[in-house]
Write a protein that holds these residues in place. Structure first.
Motif, PDB file in Angstrom:
ATOM      1  N   LEU A   1       0.732  -1.238   0.132  1.00 34.62           N
ATOM      2  CA  LEU A   1      -0.065   0.045  -0.130  1.00 34.62           C
ATOM      3  C   LEU A   1       0.836   1.435  -0.028  1.00 34.62           C
ATOM      4  N   TYR A   2       0.655   2.117  -0.883  1.00 36.34           N
ATOM      5  CA  TYR A   2       1.110   3.519  -0.620  1.00 36.34           C
ATOM      6  C   TYR A   2      -0.071   4.715  -0.477  1.00 36.34           C
ATOM      7  N   ALA A   3       0.149   5.211   0.816  1.00 30.95           N
ATOM      8  CA  ALA A   3      -0.814   5.996   1.097  1.00 30.95           C
ATOM      9  C   ALA A   3      -0.129   7.548   1.096  1.00 30.95           C
ATOM     10  N   PRO A   4      -0.560   8.366   0.099  1.00 35.83           N
ATOM     11  CA  PRO A   4       0.202   9.663   0.164  1.00 35.83           C
ATOM     12  C   PRO A   4      -0.130  10.623   1.396  1.00 35.83           C
ATOM     13  N   GLN A   5      -1.129  10.505   2.173  1.00 30.95           N
ATOM     14  CA  GLN A   5      -1.551  10.975   3.340  1.00 30.95           C
ATOM     15  C   GLN A   5      -1.243  10.225   4.719  1.00 30.95           C
ATOM     16  N   GLY A   6      -0.850   9.227   4.499  1.00 34.29           N
ATOM     17  CA  GLY A   6      -0.597   8.422   5.642  1.00 34.29           C
ATOM     18  C   GLY A   6       0.632   8.657   6.567  1.00 34.29           C
ATOM     19  N   THR A   7       0.517   8.159   7.788  1.00 33.48           N
ATOM     20  CA  THR A   7       1.488   8.519   8.945  1.00 33.48           C
ATOM     21  C   THR A   7       1.314   7.678   9.958  1.00 33.48           C
ATOM     22  N   LEU A   8       2.616   7.481  10.748  1.00 35.78           N
ATOM     23  CA  LEU A   8       2.857   6.800  11.776  1.00 35.78           C
ATOM     24  C   LEU A   8       2.529   7.316  13.053  1.00 35.78           C
ATOM     25  N   ALA A   9       2.341   8.631  13.064  1.00 43.32           N
ATOM     26  CA  ALA A   9       1.839   9.206  14.202  1.00 43.32           C
ATOM     27  C   ALA A   9       0.972   8.626  15.337  1.00 43.32           C
ATOM     28  N   PRO A  10      -0.309   7.754  14.827  1.00 44.48           N
ATOM     29  CA  PRO A  10      -1.371   7.290  15.458  1.00 44.48           C
ATOM     30  C   PRO A  10      -0.419   6.288  16.331  1.00 44.48           C
TER      31      PRO A  10
END
Length: 288
Positions: A165-174
């Motif tokens: 998966l490529y998520a342009p708005q993704g982040t590991l912050a959560p």
């Protein structure tokens, strides 16, 4: 760096090339990755894709840094993850799945390097056990995704499918916030309950999709014709298909091949008796 569709294509090409270069050495045996499909989804389609993707319950997530942000997530089935972790000899670092993580990190790094002089890199991967909580995947990727499906063969071990998966708005912050709160970056994998957890997660995810209505088409065959021949068609014209009368017909769901079968007549109506079909998980993913 290219953006949009072109970047997506380059990312997949680089990932495949990187795996085929790096993985055989780390696994100490031949391994081949082949791209099967690539599609972009958003909104409700992204939710459906994630519900099915979570059945590939071993996830390795890494952030993209540089000209283009977002994140990538590599997903394996639990049993394949266990085999890879066993094959890759990596020193224990206190985290889960050091062998598979080392493999994912090496492939991500090699894929990023293939972008050349562009300022782009992929961080070290975090392992996420989706059998414990598949909602963790949805929390980090957002509602806009590029979904790549691949066939993977590791000689002497398995032939399977993996997802990227490529998520342009993704982040590991959560996930990082959750780790700080729990003071436990990665929940331990319960070996005794892993298989049951995978089955339970798969059942819950697929049940969410059961009320979705889909178009089912039976295809007897196909052919390619010049426009001039199509224009000349009329009543009584014979069109020759690329399938003999004794070959099974194809059953398509939402335009994607799902199964094959033989034509039957039931109470005066045509029907199809299914003779070949994939696993429930593969079927569900092919329909998205």
């Amino acid at each position: 760096m290219e953006t949009g569709d072109r970047f997506s294509q380059i990312l997949i090409e680089n990932f495949v090339a990187a795996w085929n270069e790096v993985a055989p050495e780390l696994l100490d045996r031949p391994s081949k990755l082949i791209s099967l499909s690539l599609r972009e989804v958003a909104g409700e389609q992204a939710n459906s894709a994630l519900a099915v993707a979570a059945t590939w319950s071993a996830a390795f997530a890494a952030e993209c840094r540089g000209t283009l942000g977002g994140m990538v997530v590599l997903l394996f089935k639990t049993e394949d993850d266990a085999a890879l972790d066993r094959l890759v000899k990596a020193e224990g670092d206190g985290g889960m799945r050091p062998g598979t993580r080392a493999l994912a990190n090496a492939v991500f790094a090699a894929a990023a390097q293939k972008f050349g002089d562009q300022k782009f890199e992929i961080s070290n991967a975090r392992h996420l056990d989706l059998t414990a909580d598949e909602s963790r995947l949805r929390a980090i990727v957002g509602d806009q995704l590029l979904v790549g499906t691949f066939s993977l063969a590791v000689e002497g071990e398995f032939e399977t499918q993996v997802l990227l998966l490529y998520a342009p708005q993704g982040t590991l912050a959560p996930i990082e916030t959750e780790a700080k709160r729990r003071d436990d970056p990665v929940p331990p994998l319960d070996q005794k309950g892993a298989s049951a957890g995978v089955r339970a997660a798969a059942t819950r995810n697929i049940e969410r999709l059961l009320d979705v209505e889909l178009d089912v088409v039976v295809r007897f065959g196909a052919t390619v014709m010049p426009l001039r021949d199509v224009v000349r068609m009329g009543v009584g014209t014979m069109v020759e298909l690329n399938r003999t009368v004794d070959e099974p017909v194809e059953i398509l769901v939402n335009g994607r091949p799902l199964a094959r079968g033989e034509v039957v007549v039931v109470d005066g109506y045509y029907g199809v008796r299914i003779t070949e079909i994939g696993s429930p998980a593969d079927r569900a993913f092919s329909m998205i």
